[in-house]
Design an enzyme around this catalytic site. Structure first.
Site, short mmCIF file in Angstrom:
data_model
loop_
_atom_site.label_atom_id
_atom_site.label_comp_id
_atom_site.label_asym_id
_atom_site.label_seq_id
_atom_site.Cartn_x
_atom_site.Cartn_y
_atom_site.Cartn_z
N ASN A 89 8.33 30.40 -19.98
CA ASN A 89 7.99 29.18 -19.25
C ASN A 89 6.75 28.58 -19.90
O ASN A 89 5.77 29.29 -20.16
CB ASN A 89 7.73 29.51 -17.78
CG ASN A 89 9.00 29.87 -17.04
OD1 ASN A 89 10.07 29.35 -17.34
ND2 ASN A 89 8.90 30.77 -16.07
N HIS A 102 3.66 34.82 -22.03
CA HIS A 102 4.44 36.00 -21.68
C HIS A 102 5.92 35.68 -21.79
O HIS A 102 6.36 34.59 -21.43
CB HIS A 102 4.12 36.48 -20.25
CG HIS A 102 4.14 35.39 -19.23
ND1 HIS A 102 3.10 34.49 -19.08
CD2 HIS A 102 5.08 35.02 -18.33
CE1 HIS A 102 3.39 33.64 -18.12
NE2 HIS A 102 4.59 33.93 -17.66
#
Ligand code: 5GP
Length: 119
Positions: A89, A102
């Site tokens: 994201n 991440h």
């Protein structure tokens, strides 16, 4: 980068507990606290970059290490053959909430479609 520390630095430093499932010299992987699939792990580089774009530009070899770690987590969790999704994201419209890059590793069941939400 100069922004305040995120909680992922504190997980990497073992200051906040997390279920760590894989670690290399430059990456750490741990279970997501709010899983969105039967298997849901997060892979982070120990060095902080805000998002995958910043990481790719600054250190493409480290991005490759994050993806290699994601594949290792999928193997450890037994979903390498059944299939899994790796998601970064990036920014507000994608719902990024932690600004330490991440990779989400999701699998262990048939995953739904993704893209535009229904709200
Ligand atoms: P993002 O929305 O930025 O792509 O993903 C952040 C992820 O971090 C979310 O899926 C969220 O559930 C997870 N998360 C937030 N706080 C914690 C925490 O304290 N521990 C763990 N293990 N995961 C967290």
């Amino acid at each position: 980068m100069s922004d305040a520390e995120t909680l992922f630095e504190r997980i990497i430093a073992r200051e906040i507990p997390a279920e760590i499932v894989h670690e290399t010299e430059n990456t750490v992987a741990f279970r997501d606290i709010n899983p969105q699939a039967s298997v849901h792990a997060l892979v982070v580089p120990k060095q902080r970059y805000r998002d995958v774009g910043e990481l790719a530009e600054a250190d493409p070899a480290l991005l490759a290490e994050v993806l290699t770690a994601a594949a290792a987590v999928a193997k450890l969790d037994g979903i390498a053959d059944s299939g899994y999704r790796v998601v970064f994201n990036t920014g507000a419209d994608a719902g990024q909430t932690v600004f330490h890059v991440h990779a989400h590793v999701l699998g262990g069941e048939q995953l739904g479609f993704f893209g535009r939400g229904d709200g």
